[in-house]
Enzyme design. Structure first.
Site, short mmCIF file in Angstrom:
data_model
loop_
_atom_site.label_atom_id
_atom_site.label_comp_id
_atom_site.label_asym_id
_atom_site.label_seq_id
_atom_site.Cartn_x
_atom_site.Cartn_y
_atom_site.Cartn_z
N CYS A 114 13.07 -0.75 52.89
CA CYS A 114 14.69 -1.46 52.01
C CYS A 114 15.52 0.11 52.40
O CYS A 114 16.65 -0.27 52.66
CB CYS A 114 14.91 -2.04 51.40
SG CYS A 114 13.84 -3.36 50.98
N HIS A 248 23.17 -1.54 50.76
CA HIS A 248 21.26 -2.58 51.41
C HIS A 248 21.88 -3.78 50.84
O HIS A 248 21.75 -3.48 48.81
CB HIS A 248 20.15 -1.83 50.51
CG HIS A 248 18.70 -2.62 50.25
ND1 HIS A 248 19.16 -3.37 51.95
CD2 HIS A 248 17.92 -3.48 49.65
CE1 HIS A 248 17.64 -3.89 51.45
NE2 HIS A 248 17.41 -3.61 49.60
N ASN A 278 18.17 -11.26 51.43
CA ASN A 278 17.35 -9.41 51.61
C ASN A 278 16.79 -8.72 53.71
O ASN A 278 15.79 -9.39 53.31
CB ASN A 278 16.19 -8.97 50.42
CG ASN A 278 16.11 -7.09 50.64
OD1 ASN A 278 16.07 -6.31 51.62
ND2 ASN A 278 15.42 -7.14 49.63
N1 ACO Z 1 12.96 -20.75 41.38
C1 ACO Z 1 13.24 -21.04 39.93
N2 ACO Z 1 13.07 -20.46 39.11
C2 ACO Z 1 12.52 -18.98 39.57
C3 ACO Z 1 12.06 -18.70 40.79
C4 ACO Z 1 13.09 -19.56 42.05
N3 ACO Z 1 12.66 -19.13 42.99
N4 ACO Z 1 11.71 -17.43 40.86
C5 ACO Z 1 11.19 -17.20 39.94
N5 ACO Z 1 11.80 -18.10 38.49
C6 ACO Z 1 12.00 -18.24 37.26
C7 ACO Z 1 10.58 -17.37 36.58
O1 ACO Z 1 9.16 -17.98 36.74
C8 ACO Z 1 10.95 -16.96 35.45
O2 ACO Z 1 10.45 -18.61 34.80
P1 ACO Z 1 10.04 -18.38 32.87
O3 ACO Z 1 11.30 -17.43 32.53
O4 ACO Z 1 9.84 -19.78 32.58
O5 ACO Z 1 8.92 -17.48 33.28
C9 ACO Z 1 12.90 -17.45 34.94
O6 ACO Z 1 12.86 -17.81 36.80
C10 ACO Z 1 13.09 -15.94 35.42
O7 ACO Z 1 12.69 -15.17 36.53
P2 ACO Z 1 12.91 -13.59 36.58
O8 ACO Z 1 11.60 -12.98 37.50
O9 ACO Z 1 13.49 -12.98 35.13
O10 ACO Z 1 14.29 -13.45 37.19
P3 ACO Z 1 15.51 -12.43 37.42
O11 ACO Z 1 16.65 -12.74 36.03
O12 ACO Z 1 15.09 -11.22 36.96
O13 ACO Z 1 15.56 -12.66 38.96
C11 ACO Z 1 15.00 -11.11 40.92
C12 ACO Z 1 14.82 -12.41 39.92
C13 ACO Z 1 16.20 -12.53 42.15
C14 ACO Z 1 14.16 -11.24 42.60
C15 ACO Z 1 15.58 -10.39 40.40
O14 ACO Z 1 14.94 -9.38 39.06
C16 ACO Z 1 15.88 -9.13 41.56
O15 ACO Z 1 16.32 -9.46 42.48
N6 ACO Z 1 15.18 -8.47 41.44
C17 ACO Z 1 15.56 -6.84 42.82
C18 ACO Z 1 14.87 -7.13 43.22
C19 ACO Z 1 15.04 -6.20 44.61
O16 ACO Z 1 16.50 -5.39 44.41
N7 ACO Z 1 14.19 -5.89 45.89
C20 ACO Z 1 14.76 -4.91 46.20
C21 ACO Z 1 14.04 -3.72 47.15
S1 ACO Z 1 13.55 -5.26 48.53
C22 ACO Z 1 12.54 -4.01 49.09
O17 ACO Z 1 12.03 -3.31 48.78
C23 ACO Z 1 11.25 -4.71 49.37
#
Ligand code: ACO
Length: 321
Positions: A114, A248, A278
């Site tokens: 990214c 980004h 993304n």
């Molecule tokens: N739909 C419904 N529920 C979901 C989904 C979904 N798509 N995905 C995960 N969940 C659930 C999980 O299983 C978890 O359930 P549990 O509590 O029963 O275990 C719950 O939702 C919370 O999951 P988390 O992963 O803790 O959610 P979080 O608030 O951290 O959000 C996210 C997840 C959106 C991925 C976030 O962490 C994020 O944006 N991270 C950074 C991503 C990023 O910036 N990437 C950049 C680089 S990408 C690259 O370089 C290619």
């Protein structure tokens, strides 16, 4: 005489097909509400089966050339930032060269996930400032849909396809426009936070994205705020001197938290994540082109690009338009 690298024109391309969060509810166990709340994403574009990363890149490059009123033969460098090349080799850059009929020149791809576009922009800037090249097509192009595990709801809802391009041109003489400074970093100790579970030298397949989202999130806010502060300090500027932040587009919560850390109001931040998802290396040039075309970003303004991605890599670039 001092050479500046000036942005001559921008262009971008999005595939036709829109995939909404409601569409994704039919693919994995998820909901529009969860995706919007956690990421800010409402929809993303998905490339056609036969549409390759190089096709997206060519369309974006063509738009930039048209807007610059420039012939393909005037280009002497092509740098494509991508994680999703059509093939392991040759590069996407040489496919762009062939399709656009660009004569023999320097052409290669850059892989910094990214952060790739900011890396590519900085490399192009250095080629120009060194007097080696004069007009470089800098492209970020991705078909992220090709490396998603469509059974993994933690990743497949977050990404999209697209391409953005700009033409960086050598200029001398009076003026302050151009790339002011770039700041590129990586920390391989964090490489297992975000990766693909395959590759040409291991499984012989590209593999699919695996992400430890919560940890990536924490690093993202800190690293991007740090690198932006460094870019400002290096040039004796503060956030108040910046007209636009083009981050980004990974997640609206990361974008908002970074802006807050920098004390930048959200009306100075270009946001496309709700419509693009993304798009990895394509996200900054896509957002930048949109804001240039709709007149928000204007000549004379100071713009900051910032990114973070797999590696982990992170980077910022300060530019006067
Ligand atoms: N739909 C419904 N529920 C979901 C989904 C979904 N798509 N995905 C995960 N969940 C659930 C999980 O299983 C978890 O359930 P549990 O509590 O029963 O275990 C719950 O939702 C919370 O999951 P988390 O992963 O803790 O959610 P979080 O608030 O951290 O959000 C996210 C997840 C959106 C991925 C976030 O962490 C994020 O944006 N991270 C950074 C991503 C990023 O910036 N990437 C950049 C680089 S990408 C690259 O370089 C290619």
């Amino acid at each position: 005489m001092k050479i500046r690298s000036v942005i001559r024109a921008t262009g971008s391309y999005l595939p036709e097909r829109i995939m909404t969060n409601a569409d994704l509810e039919n693919v994995v166990d998820t909901s529009d509400e969860w995706i919007r709340q956690r990421s800010g994403i409402k929809e993303r574009r998905i490339a056609g089966e036969n549409e390759k990363t190089s096709d997206l890149a060519v369309n974006a490059a063509r738009a930039a050339l048209d807007r610059a009123g420039m012939k393909a033969s005037e280009i002497d460098g092509i740098i494509v930032a991508t994680t999703t090349p059509d093939q392991t080799f040759p590069s996407v850059a040489v496919s762009v060269q062939k399709t656009l009929d660009i004569p023999v020149c320097t052409a290669f791809d850059v892989q910094a996930v990214c952060s790739g576009f900011v890396y590519a922009l900085s490399i192009a800037d250095n080629f120009i400032k060194a007097g080696q090249l004069k007009r470089i097509l800098v492209i970020g192009a991705e078909k992220m849909s090709a490396i998603l595990n469509w059974e993994d709801r933690t990743t497949c809802v977050l990404f999209g396809d697209g391409a953005g391009a700009l033409i960086l041109e050598a200029q001398t003489g009076e003026g302050t426009s151009g790339i002011i400074s770039s700041h590129l970093y990586a920390d391989g100790r964090l490489k297992d936070l975000l990766y693909t579970d395959g590759g040409p030298g291991t499984t012989g397949q590209s593999g699919h994205i695996v992400m430890h989202g919560r940890e990536v999130f924490k690093h993202a806010v800190n690293l991007m705020a740090q690198v932006v502060e460094e870019a400002l300090e290096t040039n004796g500027l503060t956030a108040a001197d910046v007209e636009w932040l083009v981050p980004h587009q990974a997640n609206i919560r990361i974008i908002e938290a970074t802006a807050k850390k920098l004390k930048l109001p959200m009306d100075k931040v270009i946001v496309t994540v709700e419509r693009h998802g993304n798009t990895s290396a394509a996200s900054i040039p896509l957002a930048f082109d949109e804001a240039v075309r709709d007149g928000r970003i204007k000549p004379g303004q100071t713009v900051l690009f910032e990114a973070m991605g797999g590696g982990l890599t992170w980077a910022a670039s300060l530019v006067r338009i």
